[in-house]
Design a protein around this motif. Structure first.
Motif, PDB file in Angstrom:
ATOM      1  N   SER A  52       0.823  -1.259  -0.066  1.00 27.13           N
ATOM      2  CA  SER A  52      -0.034   0.088  -0.084  1.00 27.13           C
ATOM      3  C   SER A  52       0.657   1.249  -0.164  1.00 27.13           C
ATOM      4  N   TYR A  53       1.959   1.167   0.682  1.00 27.71           N
ATOM      5  CA  TYR A  53       3.073   2.176   0.612  1.00 27.71           C
ATOM      6  C   TYR A  53       3.284   2.503  -0.721  1.00 27.71           C
ATOM      7  N   SER A  54       3.662   1.806  -1.681  1.00 27.91           N
ATOM      8  CA  SER A  54       3.925   1.896  -3.107  1.00 27.91           C
ATOM      9  C   SER A  54       2.797   2.411  -3.713  1.00 27.91           C
ATOM     10  N   CYS A  55       1.544   2.433  -3.372  1.00 27.23           N
ATOM     11  CA  CYS A  55       0.311   2.968  -3.876  1.00 27.23           C
ATOM     12  C   CYS A  55       0.364   4.238  -3.391  1.00 27.23           C
ATOM     13  N   ARG A  56       0.465   4.536  -2.323  1.00 23.93           N
ATOM     14  CA  ARG A  56       0.545   5.633  -1.764  1.00 23.93           C
ATOM     15  C   ARG A  56       1.588   6.770  -2.293  1.00 23.93           C
ATOM     16  N   VAL A  57       2.637   6.067  -2.728  1.00 22.58           N
ATOM     17  CA  VAL A  57       3.777   7.146  -3.288  1.00 22.58           C
ATOM     18  C   VAL A  57       3.351   7.679  -4.604  1.00 22.58           C
ATOM     19  N   LEU A  58       2.352   6.712  -5.326  1.00 21.05           N
ATOM     20  CA  LEU A  58       1.904   7.318  -6.551  1.00 21.05           C
ATOM     21  C   LEU A  58       0.799   8.100  -6.329  1.00 21.05           C
ATOM     22  N   VAL A  59       0.009   8.068  -5.322  1.00 17.86           N
ATOM     23  CA  VAL A  59      -0.938   9.271  -5.051  1.00 17.86           C
ATOM     24  C   VAL A  59      -0.304  10.548  -4.789  1.00 17.86           C
ATOM     25  N   GLY A  60       0.768  10.303  -4.155  1.00 16.28           N
ATOM     26  CA  GLY A  60       1.396  11.584  -3.676  1.00 16.28           C
ATOM     27  C   GLY A  60       2.460  12.330  -4.666  1.00 16.28           C
TER      28      GLY A  60
ATOM     29  N   ILE B 237       6.240   6.700 -10.932  1.00 19.92           N
ATOM     30  CA  ILE B 237       6.176   5.273 -11.588  1.00 19.92           C
ATOM     31  C   ILE B 237       7.224   5.069 -12.669  1.00 19.92           C
ATOM     32  N   ALA B 238       7.868   6.323 -13.082  1.00 21.24           N
ATOM     33  CA  ALA B 238       9.131   6.117 -14.230  1.00 21.24           C
ATOM     34  C   ALA B 238      10.445   6.053 -13.396  1.00 21.24           C
TER      35      ALA B 238
ATOM     36  N   LEU C 263      10.006   1.091  -8.911  1.00 19.23           N
ATOM     37  CA  LEU C 263       9.893  -0.120  -9.585  1.00 19.23           C
ATOM     38  C   LEU C 263      10.277  -1.397  -8.882  1.00 19.23           C
ATOM     39  N   ILE C 264      11.539  -1.105  -8.237  1.00 17.95           N
ATOM     40  CA  ILE C 264      12.132  -2.052  -7.663  1.00 17.95           C
ATOM     41  C   ILE C 264      11.435  -2.416  -6.196  1.00 17.95           C
ATOM     42  N   ASN C 265      10.900  -1.314  -5.555  1.00 20.66           N
ATOM     43  CA  ASN C 265      10.196  -1.533  -4.125  1.00 20.66           C
ATOM     44  C   ASN C 265       8.887  -2.166  -4.656  1.00 20.66           C
ATOM     45  N   PHE C 266       8.275  -1.832  -5.883  1.00 15.95           N
ATOM     46  CA  PHE C 266       6.978  -2.285  -6.226  1.00 15.95           C
ATOM     47  C   PHE C 266       7.146  -3.788  -6.315  1.00 15.95           C
ATOM     48  N   ALA C 267       8.173  -4.238  -6.934  1.00 13.30           N
ATOM     49  CA  ALA C 267       8.508  -5.685  -7.299  1.00 13.30           C
ATOM     50  C   ALA C 267       8.628  -6.501  -6.125  1.00 13.30           C
TER      51      ALA C 267
ATOM     52  N   GLY D 170      -4.418   6.422 -10.763  1.00 19.45           N
ATOM     53  CA  GLY D 170      -5.369   7.443 -11.304  1.00 19.45           C
ATOM     54  C   GLY D 170      -5.481   8.484 -10.315  1.00 19.45           C
ATOM     55  N   ILE D 171      -5.598   8.030  -9.273  1.00 23.51           N
ATOM     56  CA  ILE D 171      -5.826   9.171  -7.938  1.00 23.51           C
ATOM     57  C   ILE D 171      -4.797  10.383  -8.124  1.00 23.51           C
ATOM     58  N   GLY D 172      -3.681   9.636  -7.904  1.00 20.90           N
ATOM     59  CA  GLY D 172      -2.551  10.684  -8.092  1.00 20.90           C
ATOM     60  C   GLY D 172      -2.577  11.677  -9.190  1.00 20.90           C
ATOM     61  N   TYR D 173      -2.981  11.275 -10.413  1.00 22.61           N
ATOM     62  CA  TYR D 173      -2.977  12.058 -11.602  1.00 22.61           C
ATOM     63  C   TYR D 173      -4.066  13.225 -11.313  1.00 22.61           C
ATOM     64  N   ALA D 174      -5.158  12.617 -10.907  1.00 30.21           N
ATOM     65  CA  ALA D 174      -6.444  13.539 -10.931  1.00 30.21           C
ATOM     66  C   ALA D 174      -5.982  14.384  -9.797  1.00 30.21           C
ATOM     67  N   GLN D 175      -5.469  14.293  -8.650  1.00 28.01           N
ATOM     68  CA  GLN D 175      -5.175  15.169  -7.590  1.00 28.01           C
ATOM     69  C   GLN D 175      -4.257  16.352  -7.995  1.00 28.01           C
ATOM     70  N   ASP D 176      -2.971  15.881  -8.790  1.00 24.59           N
ATOM     71  CA  ASP D 176      -2.009  16.642  -9.302  1.00 24.59           C
ATOM     72  C   ASP D 176      -2.725  17.607 -10.363  1.00 24.59           C
ATOM     73  N   SER D 177      -3.458  16.948 -11.245  1.00 26.93           N
ATOM     74  CA  SER D 177      -3.936  17.792 -12.405  1.00 26.93           C
ATOM     75  C   SER D 177      -4.707  18.928 -11.882  1.00 26.93           C
ATOM     76  N   VAL D 178      -5.638  18.778 -10.779  1.00 28.62           N
ATOM     77  CA  VAL D 178      -6.277  19.733 -10.218  1.00 28.62           C
ATOM     78  C   VAL D 178      -5.422  20.848  -9.462  1.00 28.62           C
ATOM     79  N   LYS D 179      -4.296  20.312  -8.662  1.00 28.50           N
ATOM     80  CA  LYS D 179      -3.623  21.163  -8.026  1.00 28.50           C
ATOM     81  C   LYS D 179      -2.503  22.016  -8.802  1.00 28.50           C
ATOM     82  N   ARG D 180      -2.230  21.805  -9.837  1.00 33.57           N
ATOM     83  CA  ARG D 180      -1.193  22.341 -10.721  1.00 33.57           C
ATOM     84  C   ARG D 180      -1.828  23.043 -12.175  1.00 33.57           C
ATOM     85  N   ASN D 181      -3.223  22.574 -12.344  1.00 37.98           N
ATOM     86  CA  ASN D 181      -4.167  23.100 -13.480  1.00 37.98           C
ATOM     87  C   ASN D 181      -3.527  22.501 -14.788  1.00 37.98           C
TER      88      ASN D 181
END
Length: 280
Positions: free
Chosen positions: A29-37, A42-43, A48-52, A149-160
């Protein structure tokens, strides 16, 4: 006849299995949380190593809990706690809680399927645990893609933005480098090349901005599209990772046995067979 006392050792082992599973789900879940932040993480190679590693550990602990947590309601409660932990770490969003609910339901179905498979074994083997590996891979891929997807949605709203500035910069840089290489190979003065280069750069910027503007009517659907694309990607990645967990899972059960955490129990059970009725 003396009543049997509480088996403290058994209870300790049960709690050890539960804590190990919860630790694995927290790590994943921490790997997921990093993507939300910061979904662009992801790149990075480190993510990727931590995720694996997190995926392999969670797959192994799923196998351990399915085999060892008895009675089965203990495993059901454990999976429920794992689902809640995932939702809490990813964030208080409807998508996270729906994903957590799906995670719980599918894990319970997986548990009952595997219990049926294990009960039909004459000799214990970890082979049946991989029969539904595609289900587990899909489940983990959903958890990661929702966080993305949540990470993108939140960041796109924040930085417009619609297209991430980092992505636009990368595309522009690659296109500019290609244009430079092409212009340098052509004849002409340096001044002429600079004029053409500036015009090409402006056209590329305009093209990127026009593309972003054309996507504005569909802005609310972009996180879903990105989530679906990331799901397809991670499902393929997790499928290959599942082979790594399949290698380590028997080793983990062997270590549990040699460390006397588990032992092999021989059980006798009655079987029913259908035969022809005799005269007598």
């Amino acid at each position: 006849m003396k009543n049997k006392g509480i088996d403290v050792g058994y209870i300790i082992r049960i709690f050890a299995c539960i804590l190990a599973f919860l630790a694995a789900i927290i790590y994943f879940s921490y790997s997921c949380r990093v993507l939300v932040g910061n979904y662009l993480t992801i790149a990075t190679v480190s993510w990727l190593i931590n995720f694996a590693v997190a995926s392999v550990l969670l797959m192994i602990m799923l196998s351990v809990t399915v085999v060892l947590l008895r009675p089965f309601w203990i495993a059901v409660i454990t999976y429920g706690l794992g689902a809640v932990l995932y939702a809490l770490m990813v964030g208080f969003s409807i998508a996270a809680w729906i994903t957590a609910a799906v995670f719980f339901v599918l894990l319970v179905l997986y548990l009952f399927f595997e219990i049926g498979q294990l009960n039909n074994q004459i000799k214990f083997s970890t082979h049946p645990l991989g029969d539904k590996k595609i289900l587990i891979c899909s489940l983990l891929a959903v958890m990661i893609s929702v966080a993305f997807g949540i990470g993108y949605a939140q960041d796109s709203v924040k930085r417009n933005y619609i297209v991430p500035p980092e992505t636009k910069t990368f595309i522009l840089q690659q296109a500019v480098n290609s244009a430079k290489t092409m212009l340098n190979s052509q004849k002409g003065t340096e001044q002429q090349k600079q004029v053409i280069f500036k015009q090409t750069e402006e056209k590329l910027k305009t093209m990127i901005n026009d593309t972003e503007n054309s996507l504005k009517p569909y802005q609310k659907y972009i996180p879903i599209v990105l989530g679906v694309l990331s799901f397809v990607f991670f499902q393929m990645v997790l499928f290959f990772i599942s082979f790594i967990s399949a290698i380590f899972t028997p080793l983990v059960f062997w270590l549990l046995k040699v460390s006397h955490f588990t032992h092999t129990a021989v059980e006798k059970c009655e079987t029913q067979r259908l035969t022809l009725k005799t005269i007598l």
